[in-house]
Design a protein around this motif. Structure first.
Motif, short mmCIF file in Angstrom:
data_model
loop_
_atom_site.label_atom_id
_atom_site.label_comp_id
_atom_site.label_asym_id
_atom_site.label_seq_id
_atom_site.Cartn_x
_atom_site.Cartn_y
_atom_site.Cartn_z
N LEU A 61 -95.99 17.29 -16.06
CA LEU A 61 -97.17 17.79 -15.34
C LEU A 61 -98.32 16.80 -15.42
CD1 LEU A 61 -97.19 21.57 -16.40
CD2 LEU A 61 -96.65 20.64 -14.15
N VAL A 62 -98.49 16.21 -16.62
CA VAL A 62 -99.56 15.23 -16.79
C VAL A 62 -99.33 14.03 -15.87
CG1 VAL A 62 -100.64 13.61 -18.41
CG2 VAL A 62 -100.03 15.91 -19.17
N ALA A 63 -98.09 13.56 -15.81
CA ALA A 63 -97.77 12.41 -14.95
C ALA A 63 -98.03 12.74 -13.49
CB ALA A 63 -96.32 11.99 -15.17
N THR A 124 -104.02 20.33 -13.54
CA THR A 124 -104.79 20.13 -14.78
C THR A 124 -105.11 21.46 -15.46
OG1 THR A 124 -106.83 20.01 -13.46
CG2 THR A 124 -105.80 17.93 -14.12
N GLN A 125 -105.38 22.49 -14.67
CA GLN A 125 -105.64 23.81 -15.26
C GLN A 125 -104.40 24.36 -15.96
OE1 GLN A 125 -108.42 25.61 -15.59
NE2 GLN A 125 -109.68 24.04 -14.59
N ILE A 126 -103.24 24.15 -15.37
CA ILE A 126 -101.99 24.60 -16.00
C ILE A 126 -101.77 23.85 -17.32
CG2 ILE A 126 -99.47 24.58 -15.78
CD1 ILE A 126 -99.80 25.12 -12.82
N ILE A 127 -101.98 22.53 -17.29
CA ILE A 127 -101.83 21.73 -18.52
C ILE A 127 -102.77 22.23 -19.60
CG2 ILE A 127 -102.15 19.43 -19.51
CD1 ILE A 127 -101.40 18.34 -16.67
N GLY A 128 -104.04 22.44 -19.24
CA GLY A 128 -105.03 22.91 -20.21
C GLY A 128 -104.65 24.24 -20.81
N SER A 175 -108.51 20.90 -19.31
CA SER A 175 -108.30 21.34 -17.93
C SER A 175 -109.04 20.47 -16.92
CB SER A 175 -108.77 22.80 -17.77
OG SER A 175 -108.01 23.66 -18.60
N SER A 176 -110.22 20.00 -17.28
CA SER A 176 -111.03 19.30 -16.27
C SER A 176 -111.69 18.05 -16.81
CB SER A 176 -112.11 20.25 -15.73
OG SER A 176 -112.96 20.68 -16.79
N GLY A 177 -111.19 17.53 -17.91
CA GLY A 177 -111.87 16.40 -18.53
C GLY A 177 -111.16 15.08 -18.39
N ILE A 178 -110.06 14.91 -19.12
CA ILE A 178 -109.45 13.59 -19.29
C ILE A 178 -108.96 13.01 -17.97
CG2 ILE A 178 -107.59 12.34 -20.44
CD1 ILE A 178 -107.76 14.41 -22.68
N ILE A 179 -108.12 13.76 -17.24
CA ILE A 179 -107.54 13.23 -16.00
C ILE A 179 -108.62 13.01 -14.95
CG2 ILE A 179 -105.96 13.77 -14.10
CD1 ILE A 179 -104.16 15.14 -16.12
N THR A 180 -109.60 13.91 -14.91
CA THR A 180 -110.71 13.74 -13.96
C THR A 180 -111.49 12.48 -14.25
OG1 THR A 180 -110.88 16.15 -13.80
CG2 THR A 180 -112.72 14.87 -12.97
N ILE A 181 -111.68 12.19 -15.53
CA ILE A 181 -112.39 10.96 -15.91
C ILE A 181 -111.61 9.73 -15.46
CG2 ILE A 181 -113.03 9.56 -17.91
CD1 ILE A 181 -113.86 12.12 -19.31
N LEU A 182 -110.29 9.77 -15.65
CA LEU A 182 -109.46 8.65 -15.19
C LEU A 182 -109.59 8.47 -13.68
CD1 LEU A 182 -106.22 9.19 -17.32
CD2 LEU A 182 -108.00 7.46 -17.66
N GLY A 183 -109.59 9.59 -12.95
CA GLY A 183 -109.75 9.52 -11.50
C GLY A 183 -111.10 8.95 -11.10
N ASP A 184 -112.17 9.35 -11.83
CA ASP A 184 -113.50 8.83 -11.52
C ASP A 184 -113.58 7.32 -11.80
OD1 ASP A 184 -114.48 11.25 -10.69
OD2 ASP A 184 -115.25 11.83 -12.65
N ILE A 185 -112.96 6.89 -12.91
CA ILE A 185 -112.97 5.46 -13.24
C ILE A 185 -112.22 4.66 -12.18
CG2 ILE A 185 -112.13 3.75 -14.90
CD1 ILE A 185 -112.69 5.80 -17.11
N MET A 186 -111.05 5.17 -11.78
CA MET A 186 -110.28 4.48 -10.74
C MET A 186 -111.05 4.44 -9.42
SD MET A 186 -107.60 2.80 -10.04
CE MET A 186 -106.59 3.11 -11.49
N GLN A 187 -111.75 5.53 -9.11
CA GLN A 187 -112.54 5.56 -7.89
C GLN A 187 -113.66 4.52 -7.95
OE1 GLN A 187 -114.71 9.22 -7.00
NE2 GLN A 187 -114.14 9.02 -4.85
N LEU A 188 -114.28 4.36 -9.11
CA LEU A 188 -115.31 3.34 -9.29
C LEU A 188 -114.75 1.94 -9.04
CD1 LEU A 188 -117.31 4.54 -12.43
CD2 LEU A 188 -118.23 4.16 -10.14
N LEU A 189 -113.54 1.70 -9.55
CA LEU A 189 -112.91 0.39 -9.35
C LEU A 189 -112.65 0.13 -7.87
CD1 LEU A 189 -110.40 0.34 -12.35
CD2 LEU A 189 -112.60 -0.85 -12.17
N PHE A 190 -112.16 1.15 -7.16
CA PHE A 190 -111.93 0.99 -5.72
C PHE A 190 -113.24 0.73 -4.99
CE2 PHE A 190 -107.82 3.42 -6.24
CZ PHE A 190 -107.01 2.36 -5.86
N ILE A 191 -114.29 1.46 -5.37
CA ILE A 191 -115.59 1.29 -4.71
C ILE A 191 -116.10 -0.13 -4.92
CG2 ILE A 191 -118.02 1.98 -4.80
CD1 ILE A 191 -117.03 4.83 -5.45
#
Length: 619
Positions: A61-63, A124-128, A175-191
């Motif tokens: 699920l995490v992957a 992410t909610q299911i994982i949490g 539920s809404s922390g770690i993976i979301t942070i990774l997504g935000d960091i990746m989005q910053l790199l794309f930007i």
């Protein structure tokens, strides 16, 4: 020969005590080294490693969640780029067909971004929830294995905070922390990548403000973490105070102490409020500061772009896309700061939860159900010493023997150590020195589940759980048939009042038996002990809180309950122990006298004095 045997026994007891002391010391040293090693450098990484262990079972699920989040992080930065193309390539040249195509493509990107957010949030909610479920189960399992000494020094309110508020904070982060942070960091790199691709000069203007923002973010993180730790500490104090005072509200009212307790609550509540206000202050400074920086950056980009547009060195589409990128660039940074709220709360909570899980457990038995232990001969106490506090010895060099089938009574003044003997025999507390053997087997060598299955205790203060009368009666063996429960209640005489309750055995018991009299709760405890069918029966002041009629009813039931069982009776009232085979008189943790009722009266010692205090007519 006897003296030599006693010396051998003492030496063996000392060796056992020494082994237990070394073992306990080694455990503490090992635990301290583990904590020091784990928390060396960064407590955050240590806590993260503990949390990852709970996420590992759900790595698929995490992957999936991480893959969708990271792959979809390009969708947001694509929108300004598509806007640039629409303006410079189609609107500027009046190409309406191309504009329609790029508009459909932009709509598809927006739709895919929404679908991505839905799936990622769901996963992410299911994982949490799954991870937090495992943490809650581990905490409760660990609490059940902790020794009684742990609960003596930790208020219930504090433990409730650990198992509810603190774990719920972990749920928010997982539920809404770690993976979301990774997504935000990746989005910053794309930007950043797309800005550099479109116009590196404007990109540098935007990135010039980044060091100041990172510094402000690190300072914010440092201060807000301390503030959140204070919040959790004061919340635990508040929960502890409320739990104690709600449970003891009757005493507060009887002693007319409402005003002073209200003042205490006001002080604790004020500390909790002030800690929360400090966190609000840091956020109220940080958020506007980020907004000011983003506005300044937008102003610098527009000013620099205007100069280049006038010089025909820059297109309008690039300017519009960069203005959009500025807001997109600062949005993930703001999201990251929002996550700091969740993460810092979770880190403070995680530290408390994992400290609880690192508490030295009791001698609980892991694995399969141990073999039953059959008591065949005798229980031997040899030179036993025990203290709840380090220097305050409750039992001092106590030696005694209880033979199978014997009915032993232990009497003495309050604080003499009567109940303590039962506590260490049940292994609720470890004794400090000496030896306790059951049939020549050292007490610590007997599996705790086997030991406690062998010993049934009826306490003075009966605790009943919320549930039906039947569930409380069959607490030690929930699979008992109704006929056995009804028969046990009839033997004890509890069926008389149970049948009169609404619903009978299905009557719902309120919290800790509220609504039932002390005598009724005591009768339920006797039925529960009878159904538990122990080899050794312990009655600890079991009739001290009942009326004379109920006591007579219990005495008749006790006689049947003690048949073919080794029995240990602890009592203040000597009338309840006169039929015992042997009476042991304790005084300040030392056995002063031992014998039958008549033998002790003839000695005219301590027991005789206690008897005259309760039966002055015997003078």
């Amino acid at each position: 020969m006897n003296r030599q045997k006693e010396q051998t026994t003492d030496t063996s007891a000392q060796e056992q005590t020494s082994k237990r002391s070394v073992s306990a010391k080694s455990f503490r040293t090992q635990k301290d080294e583990t904590l020091e090693k784990g928390k060396k450098g960064s407590a955050d990484w240590y806590i993260a490693s503990r949390l990852i262990a709970y996420i590992k079972p759900y790595k698929a699920l995490v992957a999936a969640s991480a893959g969708i989040t990271l792959a979809g992080s390009i969708l947001g930065p694509l929108r300004p780029y598509l806007t640039k193309i629409a303006i410079d390539d189609y609107i500027a040249h009046g190409d309406m067909k191309g504009l329609a195509t790029i508009s459909l493509l932009l709509a598809a990107v927006v739709l895919l971004d929404g679908i991505k957010q839905f799936i990622a949030t769901w996963l992410t909610q299911i994982i949490g929830q799954k991870a937090v479920f495992s943490i809650r189960m581990d905490v409760f399992r660990h609490l059940q294995q902790l020794p009684a000494r742990f609960f003596d020094r930790n208020p219930i309110g504090r433990l409730l905070t650990r198992t509810t508020n603190d774990i719920e904070s972990l749920n928010e982060m997982l539920s809404s922390g770690i993976i979301t942070i990774l997504g935000d960091i990746m989005q910053l790199l794309f930007i950043v990548g797309l800005m550099l691709w479109i116009d590196w000069q404007l990109a540098l203007v935007v990135l010039a403000i980044l060091p100041l923002m990172l510094y402000a973010t690190m300072m914010f993180k440092k201060r807000v973490r301390i503030a959140f730790q204070d919040v959790r500490t004061h919340l635990a104090r508040l929960n502890t105070f409320l739990q104690e005072h709600i449970a003891g509200m009757t005493i507060v009212q009887l002693f007319n102490h409402q005003k002073s307790e209200y003042t205490k609550h006001s002080d604790i509540n004020a500390d909790h409020r002030d800690a929360n206000i400090r966190t609000v202050f840091y956020f109220s400074v940080y958020y506007p500061f980020i907004e000011v920086l983003s506005s300044l950056t937008a102003g610098m980009v527009i000013w620099y772009s205007a100069v280049r547009v006038l010089n025909a060195d820059l297109t309008l589409g690039v300017v519009v896309s960069f203005v959009q990128y500025i807001w997109l660039f600062f949005r993930p940074l703001q999201h990251l700061s929002d996550r700091f709220n969740v993460i810092q709360t979770a880190i403070a909570s995680s530290d408390r939860v994992f400290r609880l899980l690192e508490e030295k457990g009791g001698e609980g038995d892991a694995g399969a159900e141990p073999e039953p232990f059959v008591f065949r001969s005798r229980i031997t106490f040899s030179n036993v010493w025990f203290a709840y506090d380090t220097d305050n010895w409750i039992l001092k060099d106590l030696s005694m023997e209880v033979r199978r089938g014997e009915k032993i009574a232990i009497v003495g003044a309050t604080g003499s150590g009567k109940t303590t003997i039962i506590n260490i025999l049940s292994r609720l507390y470890p004794y400090a020195k000496g030896s306790i053997r059951i049939d020549n087997v050292e007490l610590p060598d007997i599996a705790s589940r086997s030991l406690r299955k062998m010993i049934g205790v009826v306490m003075q203060d009966v605790f009943l759980f919320s549930g039906t009368i039947r569930e409380n009666l069959a607490f030690g063996n929930p699979d008992l048939p109704d006929e056995a429960i009804f028969e046990a209640a009839r033997i004890v005489g509890a069926d008389r009042f149970i049948d009169q309750l609404p619903g009978g055995y299905a009557y719902r018991v309120q919290e800790n038996g509220a609504g039932l009299s002390a005598g009724q709760k005591q009768l339920i405890a006797f039925v529960r002990a009878l159904l538990y069918d122990p080899q050794i029966l312990v009655l600890d002041e079991a009739t001290s809180s009942v009326d004379t009629e109920t006591e007579m009813l219990i005495d008749a039931a006790t006689a049947k309950l003690m048949q073919n069982r080794t029995s240990i009776i602890i009592a203040h009232r000597l009338s309840t122990v006169q039929k015992a085979d042997r009476i042991i008189v304790l005084h300040k943790g030392v056995i002063k006298e031992s014998g039958s009722h008549q033998e002790l009266l003839k000695e005219k010692g301590l027991y005789y004095k206690l008897y005259l205090l309760q039966h002055p007519e015997g003078r």
